[in-house]
Design a protein around this motif. Structure first.
Motif, PDB file in Angstrom:
ATOM      1  N   LEU A  98       0.355  -1.630  -0.468  1.00  0.00           N
ATOM      2  CA  LEU A  98      -0.052  -0.268  -0.213  1.00  0.00           C
ATOM      3  C   LEU A  98       0.576   1.303  -0.292  1.00  0.00           C
ATOM      4  O   LEU A  98       0.586   2.447   0.322  1.00  0.00           O
ATOM      5  N   ARG A 103      -5.439   4.815  -0.970  1.00  0.00           N
ATOM      6  CA  ARG A 103      -4.375   3.803   0.738  1.00  0.00           C
ATOM      7  C   ARG A 103      -5.206   4.010   1.870  1.00  0.00           C
ATOM      8  O   ARG A 103      -5.433   2.811   2.377  1.00  0.00           O
ATOM      9  N   LEU A 140      -8.176   1.515   0.821  1.00  0.00           N
ATOM     10  CA  LEU A 140      -7.998  -0.361   0.811  1.00  0.00           C
ATOM     11  C   LEU A 140      -7.264  -0.946   1.978  1.00  0.00           C
ATOM     12  O   LEU A 140      -7.209  -1.446   2.106  1.00  0.00           O
ATOM     13  N   ALA A 141      -6.418   0.304   3.074  1.00  0.00           N
ATOM     14  CA  ALA A 141      -5.492  -0.409   4.380  1.00  0.00           C
ATOM     15  C   ALA A 141      -7.470  -0.657   5.266  1.00  0.00           C
ATOM     16  O   ALA A 141      -6.930  -1.953   5.981  1.00  0.00           O
ATOM     17  N   VAL A 162      -9.024  -4.163   3.814  1.00  0.00           N
ATOM     18  CA  VAL A 162      -8.161  -5.289   4.448  1.00  0.00           C
ATOM     19  C   VAL A 162      -7.818  -5.374   5.801  1.00  0.00           C
ATOM     20  O   VAL A 162      -7.821  -6.919   6.517  1.00  0.00           O
ATOM     21  N   VAL A 163      -7.443  -4.247   6.795  1.00  0.00           N
ATOM     22  CA  VAL A 163      -8.076  -5.115   8.450  1.00  0.00           C
ATOM     23  C   VAL A 163      -9.571  -5.622   8.534  1.00  0.00           C
ATOM     24  O   VAL A 163      -9.802  -6.296   9.484  1.00  0.00           O
ATOM     25  N   LEU A 218     -11.331  -7.286   6.334  1.00  0.00           N
ATOM     26  CA  LEU A 218     -12.085  -8.186   6.368  1.00  0.00           C
ATOM     27  C   LEU A 218     -10.708  -9.196   7.004  1.00  0.00           C
ATOM     28  O   LEU A 218     -11.410 -11.024   7.017  1.00  0.00           O
ATOM     29  N   VAL A 219      -9.882  -8.942   7.453  1.00  0.00           N
ATOM     30  CA  VAL A 219      -9.154  -9.859   8.288  1.00  0.00           C
ATOM     31  C   VAL A 219      -9.992 -10.230   9.840  1.00  0.00           C
ATOM     32  O   VAL A 219     -10.628 -11.194  10.621  1.00  0.00           O
TER      33      VAL A 219
END
Length: 495
Positions: free
Chosen positions: A149, A456, A459-460, A463-464, A466-467
């Motif tokens: 990223l 960015r 997107l961060a 991602v977090v 989704l985890v």
């Protein structure tokens, strides 16, 4: 035949907000502090009064997207707004559950960013009233990097005014810590202050209005070029921020009387009225303050005092101070409205079993989601440490990427897959407004300088989120790891 999703009888929410209160809540959320501090930023984006195109196109974009919210809100009048819409549109048992979780997850960032932007605006006008508040105590930029990223920039700016902004967050939290019926009555009083502020600025502008000054376009102002397109994108990003709030009533869907009628009306009425107010107010300001002066002020703190500057030049120093106080009132009303609506979303998701269980708690007497309300209020207080312009850009991009574009796609999928789904209100000229709204948001995302910076951030967050979602699903043996149905907080299967 598909049946309308029913409100959970265990929520305890009551429908006590009528059309007038709902429209007032939308309008005070939309106006806020935005139009009083962002005019120089829009002028700077296009370097001339042609930046008014940003306001006009922003109103068109808001109305197109507002029709998306109106159809979904009337079909699913429940607490949570977009949470319910994304879940139903993409499939409650599978992808829709993940999409709705990601929406609630991003709200933990975007809603406090929006609340903080209003509080920071309040702090800037407080500096106008008492200059020592502007003393900077700390100014530091952090640039952490993440794999794939790239680097992220966070500028922490702490002044004496920062503590004013934080205090405003906590005051709004305290006022909202009560039953919704009392809040509905309070919203009407706040609305009166909001409209008084706007009308006073318009009156001041018209009293000293100079048409030649207002419409003194620079050479080549409308010449088609990359610069025009990028400048318009930057102007529309600011205008998008200023118009947002027309959807606030949807987050209170479980507390609106006759929601099938009142939700669409409150959305359309508030957008139409605010569009007229914004355009008239900004033209009147340009007739008093030369656009070149606003353009030059865009790099300095003076850009936060536009309303007070206009009132001071029209009626003297006392009027400038009065204007600052009224803007503070207006911005606080917006913070109040936004914190109210957003606090219902994590609550609705938690009751549905799709968010952290602690957010499902209601106050035993006031019957409002206390844990959700307190969390958003405290996170917003922390976000007051960042610069206002950075907060606005991050807020707009995060919400467009994770919420608005996905919701438009969800509406289209719902129309295609479930044509018999109950729709008390249908979008006019479907699907044209939905497509235009999506194209407008993509334009705002891409057509501006350094557009990857805020993307960015989005997107961060994805991602977090989704985890976290996949970890919870794996532990609970839910989709996508098994075929077992998801369960609500009470253990019942999600419908």
């Amino acid at each position: 035949m598909a049946s309308r999703p029913q409100q959970n009888d265990q929520t305890g929410l009551v429908r006590e907000v009528g059309l007038r209160e709902a429209t007032a809540l939308n309008m005070i959320d939309m106006i806020g502090v935005g139009p009083f501090i962002t005019i120089p930023l829009i002028i700077s984006a296009m370097h001339g009064p042609q930046a008014m195109l940003g306001w006009i196109l922003g109103a068109f974009l808001a109305m197109c997207d507002g029709l998306v919210w109106a159809e979904l809100g009337a079909s699913m009048p429940q607490a949570g707004g977009s949470y319910q819409y994304l879940k139903e549109s993409f499939g409650a048992q599978k992808l829709g559950r993940m999409m709705s979780f990601l929406f609630v997850w991003q709200l933990l960032f975007s809603a406090p960013l929006s609340i903080a932007s209003g509080c920071l605006g309040i702090a800037r006008y407080a500096v106008y009233l008492w200059e020592p508040l502007g003393r900077v105590l700390a100014d530091r930029t952090f640039s952490p990097g993440l794999p794939l990223l790239g680097s992220f920039q966070f500028r922490v700016l702490i002044s004496n005014a920062t503590f004013v902004a934080m205090a405003c967050c906590l005051l709004a939290l305290w006022l909202l810590y009560r039953r919704i019926s009392a809040i509905g009555r309070l919203s009407k009083y706040l609305w009166v202050g909001v409209m008084a502020t706007v009308l006073l600025v318009i009156l001041a502008g018209l009293s000293r209005f100079n048409a030649a000054r207002a419409f003194s376009f620079p050479p080549g102002a409308f010449q088609f070029s990359d610069g025009l397109l990028i400048g318009l994108g930057g102007a529309m990003l600011i205008a998008t921020y200023d118009y947002w709030g027309y959807y606030n009533v949807c987050f209170l869907g479980g507390e609106i009387r006759q929601p099938e009628r009142n939700i669409p009306r409150a959305i359309v009425y508030s957008i139409a009225m605010i569009a007229v107010v914004y355009i008239v107010m900004n033209i009147s300001i340009l007739g008093v303050v030369p656009w070149a002066e606003l353009d030059q002020a865009a790099a300095s703190e003076t850009r936060f005092y536009v309303a007070s500057t206009v009132l001071q030049r029209a009626f003297g120093g006392f009027a400038g101070n009065l204007g600052a106080l009224l803007v503070i009132w207006t911005a606080f009303a917006s913070v109040f409205s936004l914190m109210l609506g957003a606090s219902r979303v994590p609550y609705a998701a938690a009751v549905d079993g799709n968010y952290f269980r602690s957010f499902a708690r209601l106050h035993p007497e006031g019957r409002f989601p206390q844990r959700s309300l307190v969390t958003l209020g405290l996170v917003a207080t922390v976000f007051c440490l960042f610069r206002l312009q950075d907060v606005i850009a991050a807020l707009v991009v995060i919400r467009i990427v994770i919420q608005f574009l996905m919701q438009i796609l969800g509406l289209i999928l719902l129309r295609l897959r479930r044509p018999d789904f109950p729709r008390p209100f249908r979008m006019y000229l479907y699907p044209i407004p939905a497509i235009l709204a999506a194209l407008g948001f993509v334009y705002v995302l891409l057509m501006r300088p350094d557009f990857l910076k805020e993307i960015r951030y989005a997107l961060a967050i994805i991602v977090v989120g989704l985890v976290i979602y996949l970890s919870r699903s794996w532990r609970r043996k839910e989709w996508p790891f098994t075929g077992a149905p998801a369960q609500t907080m009470s253990g019942a299967p999600v419908q």
